[in-house]
Scaffold this active site. Structure first.
Site, PDB file in Angstrom:
ATOM      1  N   GLY A  87      -3.088   3.280   8.199  1.00  0.00           N
ATOM      2  CA  GLY A  87      -1.889   3.457   9.023  1.00  0.00           C
ATOM      3  C   GLY A  87      -0.662   3.658   8.166  1.00  0.00           C
TER       4      GLY A  87
ATOM      5  N   ASP B 291     -14.989   7.695   1.856  1.00  0.00           N
ATOM      6  CA  ASP B 291     -13.679   7.076   1.622  1.00  0.00           C
ATOM      7  C   ASP B 291     -13.862   5.641   1.112  1.00  0.00           C
ATOM      8  OD1 ASP B 291     -10.591   7.137   2.387  1.00  0.00           O
ATOM      9  OD2 ASP B 291     -11.408   5.260   3.177  1.00  0.00           O
TER      10      ASP B 291
ATOM     11  N   LYS C 139     -12.948   3.883  -2.728  1.00  0.00           N
ATOM     12  CA  LYS C 139     -12.197   2.628  -2.883  1.00  0.00           C
ATOM     13  C   LYS C 139     -13.025   1.595  -3.662  1.00  0.00           C
ATOM     14  CE  LYS C 139      -9.597   3.547   1.345  1.00  0.00           C
ATOM     15  NZ  LYS C 139      -9.628   3.462   2.800  1.00  0.00           N
TER      16      LYS C 139
ATOM     17  N   VAL D 214      15.739  -4.446  -6.665  1.00  0.00           N
ATOM     18  CA  VAL D 214      15.571  -3.741  -7.942  1.00  0.00           C
ATOM     19  C   VAL D 214      16.895  -3.511  -8.677  1.00  0.00           C
ATOM     20  CG1 VAL D 214      13.447  -2.622  -7.189  1.00  0.00           C
ATOM     21  CG2 VAL D 214      15.605  -1.410  -6.909  1.00  0.00           C
TER      22      VAL D 214
ATOM     23  N   LYS E  67      -6.921   7.839  -2.981  1.00  0.00           N
ATOM     24  CA  LYS E  67      -8.150   7.153  -3.431  1.00  0.00           C
ATOM     25  C   LYS E  67      -9.150   8.068  -4.133  1.00  0.00           C
ATOM     26  CE  LYS E  67      -7.676   7.729   1.144  1.00  0.00           C
ATOM     27  NZ  LYS E  67      -7.816   7.260   2.465  1.00  0.00           N
TER      28      LYS E  67
ATOM     29  N   VAL F 129      -6.482   1.192  -2.179  1.00  0.00           N
ATOM     30  CA  VAL F 129      -7.557   0.349  -1.626  1.00  0.00           C
ATOM     31  C   VAL F 129      -6.971  -0.584  -0.572  1.00  0.00           C
ATOM     32  CG1 VAL F 129      -9.348  -1.365  -2.143  1.00  0.00           C
ATOM     33  CG2 VAL F 129      -8.769   0.388  -3.841  1.00  0.00           C
TER      34      VAL F 129
ATOM     35  N   VAL G  14       1.344   8.889   5.527  1.00  0.00           N
ATOM     36  CA  VAL G  14       1.749   7.921   4.498  1.00  0.00           C
ATOM     37  C   VAL G  14       3.118   8.269   3.916  1.00  0.00           C
ATOM     38  CG1 VAL G  14       1.140   6.909   2.264  1.00  0.00           C
ATOM     39  CG2 VAL G  14      -0.651   7.384   3.955  1.00  0.00           C
TER      40      VAL G  14
ATOM     41  N   GLU H 215      -1.809   0.195  -5.659  1.00  0.00           N
ATOM     42  CA  GLU H 215      -2.175  -0.800  -4.639  1.00  0.00           C
ATOM     43  C   GLU H 215      -2.654  -0.137  -3.340  1.00  0.00           C
ATOM     44  OE1 GLU H 215      -1.763  -4.563  -5.021  1.00  0.00           O
ATOM     45  OE2 GLU H 215      -3.325  -3.972  -3.630  1.00  0.00           O
TER      46      GLU H 215
HETATM   47  N1  HSE Z   1      -8.510   6.875   6.515  1.00  0.00           N
HETATM   48  C1  HSE Z   1      -8.368   5.690   5.732  1.00  0.00           C
HETATM   49  C2  HSE Z   1      -9.021   4.531   6.453  1.00  0.00           C
HETATM   50  C3  HSE Z   1      -6.910   5.438   5.477  1.00  0.00           C
HETATM   51  O1  HSE Z   1      -9.306   4.679   7.649  1.00  0.00           O
HETATM   52  O2  HSE Z   1      -9.275   3.490   5.864  1.00  0.00           O
HETATM   53  C4  HSE Z   1      -6.613   4.373   4.472  1.00  0.00           C
HETATM   54  O3  HSE Z   1      -7.084   4.698   3.192  1.00  0.00           O
END
Ligand code: HSE
Length: 325
Positions: free
Chosen positions: A296, A200, A204, A33, A104, A131, A14, A128
């Site tokens: 991704g 995960d 979220k 901006v 998250k 999630v 990321v 943002e």
């Molecule tokens: N590993 C997480 C997924 C990445 O596959 O959704 C995005 O939060």
């Protein structure tokens, strides 16, 4: 032209995406901006790892060196796990820094405290990307669904799980092989346990609960099952979807995260691959579905960059107003 000083905490899939977008789309950002955006520092774990980073950027594994930078405007945080990320961000907010996070777990656990502190310090927090990556679900709820009551949410919130289920079904591939592909594509976490066990997606869902209902259910009351618990994906009659659901009954918030065998009539049946989707059952607008890549590098960076633009356009508008007084 004014300059915005930014630091990145984390340079994994990321963070690297955010770095690339900022470096590559300087002109577009400047236009949006009204300032030059400069990455001045990056927090990394391993200083000896080889990286292609501009020479004038401070690379450090010491957060104090970053927080000591005078007039740092914004931090993009994409570290894994609640700590030390929470402590770092709390300190940054106390110094008057805007925050943009994709973390998250940290935000599900401590988002509320950070938002409160940000309010006290008059800074903004963009979340943002916590999630559904770049799918603009947070701002849609915050800005476009203030009057509607959201009665129920059904969602696919883990890109890795949906990717694995789709590939296994379509190509009859084994779980381990598809998981490896999901990791190599930058969808799964380095340790994919939370992806495949539903944790995960749970984090979220809790962020959505906080946003929609102003609170979260007792975490122990939420049933969490991951895709690893599905007995035989290859011979299912229908499509397994890893569904996160949230609803309010009276004063009680109910939630679950589990694989569900869906048929064509289910709103999430057609959502395939790395896509996430959130179905919002609203009181006035009816059922709204928002869908797109849920994991991704670029989709997640997109969510963070959109937060950045939003925060600094607001900042610029405020400065203009103050200047005209
Ligand atoms: N590993 C997480 C997924 C990445 O596959 O959704 C995005 O939060």
């Amino acid at each position: 032209m004014p300059k915005i000083k930014a630091a990145l905490l984390g340079l994994g899939t990321v963070g690297a995406g955010v770095y690339e977008v900022i470096q590559r789309y300087q002109d577009q950002l400047k236009e949006l901006v009204g300032a030059e955006v400069s990455i001045v520092a990056i927090l990394i774990q391993d200083k000896d790892k080889e990286r292609v980073i501009a020479d004038d950027i401070l690379l450090t594994n010491n957060i104090r060196e970053i927080l000591a930078i005078p007039n740092l405007d914004v931090i993009f945080e994409s570290i894994v796990g609640a700590e030390p990320a929470f402590t770092y961000l709390e300190d940054a907010i106390n110094q008057g820094c805007h925050i943009i996070t994709a973390n998250k777990e940290m935000f599900a656990k401590h988002g509320n405290i950070l938002l409160q502190k940000a309010k006290e310090q008059d800074v903004q927090i963009g979340f943002e990307a916590t999630v559904a990556a770049g799918v603009p679900i947070i701002r849609t709820i915050q800005q476009q669904l203030q009057f509607n009551k959201i009665e129920k949410i059904q969602a696919l919130l883990n890109g890795t799980s949906n990717f694995i289920l789709t590939e296994m079904r379509e190509k009859q591939l084994p779980f381990a092989e598809v998981l490896e592909t999901a990791q190599s594509l930058g969808f799964a976490e380095a340790d994919p346990t939370n992806d495949v066990e539903g944790i995960d997606a749970f984090y979220k869902l809790m962020i959505l609960s906080q946003l929609v209902y102003g609170r979260q259910p007792q975490w122990e009351s939420v049933e969490i099952k991951g895709i690893a618990s599905i007995p035989d994906i290859h011979h299912a009659t229908g499509r397994y979807k890893h569904i996160a659901e949230l609803k309010k009954e009276g004063e009680q918030i109910q939630a679950f995260v589990q694989p569900v065998l869906t048929d064509k009539t289910h709103p999430l049946y057609h959502v395939e691959g790395v896509n996430n989707a959130v179905v919002l059952h609203t009181s006035l607008a009816g059922t709204i579905t928002i869908q797109g890549p849920g994991a991704g590098s670029k989709p997640t960076a997109s969510g963070m960059i959109e937060d950045f633009v939003h925060i600094f356009q607001k900042d610029a508008a405020r400065s203009k107003k103050l200047a005209s007084l």
